[in-house]
Write an enzyme that holds these catalytic residues in place. Structure first.
Site, PDB file in Angstrom:
ATOM      1  N   THR A  44       0.814  -1.217   0.000  1.00  0.00           N
ATOM      2  CA  THR A  44       0.000   0.000   0.000  1.00  0.00           C
ATOM      3  C   THR A  44       0.844   1.262   0.000  1.00  0.00           C
ATOM      4  O   THR A  44       0.354   2.341  -0.349  1.00  0.00           O
ATOM      5  CB  THR A  44      -0.949  -0.016   1.215  1.00  0.00           C
ATOM      6  OG1 THR A  44      -1.872   1.051   1.109  1.00  0.00           O
ATOM      7  CG2 THR A  44      -0.181   0.106   2.528  1.00  0.00           C
ATOM      8  N   LYS A  45       2.119   1.148   0.383  1.00  0.00           N
ATOM      9  CA  LYS A  45       2.982   2.330   0.485  1.00  0.00           C
ATOM     10  C   LYS A  45       3.309   2.942  -0.874  1.00  0.00           C
ATOM     11  O   LYS A  45       3.760   4.091  -0.933  1.00  0.00           O
ATOM     12  CB  LYS A  45       4.260   1.967   1.234  1.00  0.00           C
ATOM     13  CG  LYS A  45       4.037   1.539   2.684  1.00  0.00           C
ATOM     14  CD  LYS A  45       3.421   2.638   3.530  1.00  0.00           C
ATOM     15  CE  LYS A  45       3.334   2.230   4.996  1.00  0.00           C
ATOM     16  NZ  LYS A  45       2.783   3.301   5.852  1.00  0.00           N
ATOM     17  N   ASP A  46       3.086   2.203  -1.947  1.00  0.00           N
ATOM     18  CA  ASP A  46       3.271   2.800  -3.281  1.00  0.00           C
ATOM     19  C   ASP A  46       2.427   4.057  -3.428  1.00  0.00           C
ATOM     20  O   ASP A  46       2.834   5.032  -4.069  1.00  0.00           O
ATOM     21  CB  ASP A  46       2.848   1.814  -4.369  1.00  0.00           C
ATOM     22  CG  ASP A  46       3.856   0.703  -4.586  1.00  0.00           C
ATOM     23  OD1 ASP A  46       4.857   0.639  -3.857  1.00  0.00           O
ATOM     24  OD2 ASP A  46       3.622  -0.128  -5.492  1.00  0.00           O
ATOM     25  N   ARG A  47       1.244   4.015  -2.859  1.00  0.00           N
ATOM     26  CA  ARG A  47       0.306   5.139  -3.002  1.00  0.00           C
ATOM     27  C   ARG A  47       0.878   6.414  -2.405  1.00  0.00           C
ATOM     28  O   ARG A  47       0.814   7.486  -3.030  1.00  0.00           O
ATOM     29  CB  ARG A  47      -1.023   4.796  -2.329  1.00  0.00           C
ATOM     30  CG  ARG A  47      -1.755   3.594  -2.927  1.00  0.00           C
ATOM     31  CD  ARG A  47      -2.999   3.282  -2.109  1.00  0.00           C
ATOM     32  NE  ARG A  47      -3.695   2.068  -2.524  1.00  0.00           N
ATOM     33  CZ  ARG A  47      -4.691   2.023  -3.409  1.00  0.00           C
ATOM     34  NH1 ARG A  47      -5.104   3.139  -3.983  1.00  0.00           N
ATOM     35  NH2 ARG A  47      -5.278   0.878  -3.713  1.00  0.00           N
ATOM     36  N   ALA A  49       4.086   7.057  -1.555  1.00  0.00           N
ATOM     37  CA  ALA A  49       5.360   7.447  -2.148  1.00  0.00           C
ATOM     38  C   ALA A  49       5.137   8.283  -3.400  1.00  0.00           C
ATOM     39  O   ALA A  49       5.727   9.362  -3.563  1.00  0.00           O
ATOM     40  CB  ALA A  49       6.186   6.205  -2.483  1.00  0.00           C
TER      41      ALA A  49
END
Length: 345
Positions: A44-47, A49
């Protein structure tokens, strides 16, 4: 051409949801898992970043040869490093020594410079990964500090994407949202959007045994006696992150390392979903919640599964690691034989 993108960043978001059929069979409600591992960086951290870095670009804070600095337990670092490769920036990350070697290897493979810091020190200790990242950002020319724990854009990324996706995917029928809390951005941003659509939706945060977030939500005070070492990465905190909107959370459930580990492996075994440690934690949170709350067949529950199990092969999916922790059952139902390996001599 359809399903064709200019670069890997075009794959961020719009992750699928899958109905859980076995591990939650004793719960009358319909339960779906939102699989954030389908992001290209597998979490979910792609969002956040992409959202935070593109916001910095719009504000003129990032230029050619800029440096992006961040504190991470692994997943945010993967995502930032991935975005930096495409955008052309250098990436420097501070991680805790609780981070497994394979995660550090992954970060380095994506070109990041990694600083490893002691995990069991206060957040304001100069050796903590929070303080190390801040110091590096201050000392590095032409750099920005993502500061996910105190960056409102962490919340906004999920308000703009994750919350709307869940609302659309459930056709507005969602009644409960469960998510693990680390920085709090995933839960808070999603909750903010969903509560605006329907204030009756219950938002449940899942906290780690060893973290202060649950007791702070209930009392408004930090209880330092709650703090002790634990194994679940990227979940719980010994500080209060500004990216966690406590007023959007109806209740916290606290889960421990052992039951979360069993549940992670059970999900892989029975649902064929290889999720990270927090996948088991958020599911365990639901199961504990169901023991003290009345859920019905009319309820529609969404669990956010934050990342992929491939990053935990030498941890929660390792029999050796499980035994070292004293987690001897290896499965919540004592199906020990399933996890045994037979050697032919």
């Amino acid at each position: 051409m359809s399903n064709v993108y200019d670069n890997i960043l075009g794959l961020i978001g719009h992750t699928p949801m899958v109905k859980l059929n076995t591990v939650t069979k004793d719960i009358p409600a319909t339960v779906y898992a939102k699989l954030e591992s389908y992001n290209p960086g597998h979490s979910t951290k792609d969002r956040i970043a992409l959202h935070i870095i593109e916001n910095a670009e719009k504000r003129g804070l990032l230029k050619e040869d800029s440096v992006v600095v961040e504190t991470t337990s692994g997943n945010t670092g993967f995502s930032i490093a991935m975005v930096c490769i495409i955008k052309g920036y250098k990436c420097i990350l501070a991680v805790s020594d609780k981070t497994k070697p394979e995660k550090i290897a992954y970060l380095k493979a994506l070109g990041a410079t990694v600083y490893i810091c002691p995990a069991n020190v206060p957040a304001d200790d100069p050796r903590s990964y929070y303080e190390v990242a801040k110091r590096i950002a201050q000392e590095t020319p032409n750099s920005i500090y993502i500061n996910q724990y105190f960056n409102e854009l962490n919340i906004d990324a999920h308000y703009q994407t994750t919350g709307p996706e869940i609302w659309e995917q459930t056709q507005g029928k969602i009644t409960h949202l469960f998510a693990c809390t680390g920085t709090g951005g995933t839960l808070s941003g999603s909750a903010k959007f969903l509560k605006e659509k329907n204030p009756d939706i219950k938002i449940i945060g899942v906290d780690a045994d060893g973290s202060i977030l649950k007791s702070y939500h209930e009392t408004g005070e930090i209880h330092k006696e709650d703090v002790h070492p634990y194994q679940i990465e990227g979940m719980g905190k010994n500080l209060i992150p500004a990216a966690l909107l406590f007023d959007k959370v109806d209740e916290f459930v606290r889960v421990n390392d052992e039951m979360s580990a069993y549940r992670t492996r059970e999900i892989a075994l029975k649902e064929a979903i290889m999720g990270g440690y927090t996948t088991g934690a958020v599911t365990q949170g639901l199961i504990q919640y169901a023991q003290s709350h009345e859920l019905t067949e009319n309820d529609l529950i969404v669990l956010i599964y934050p990342d992929h199990g491939s990053r935990y092969i030498t941890k929660v999916y390792s029999d050796k690691w499980m035994a070292e922790q004293g987690f001897v059952n290896n499965c919540v139902h004592n199906y020990d034989e399933v996890f045994k390996t037979e050697f032919i001599k």
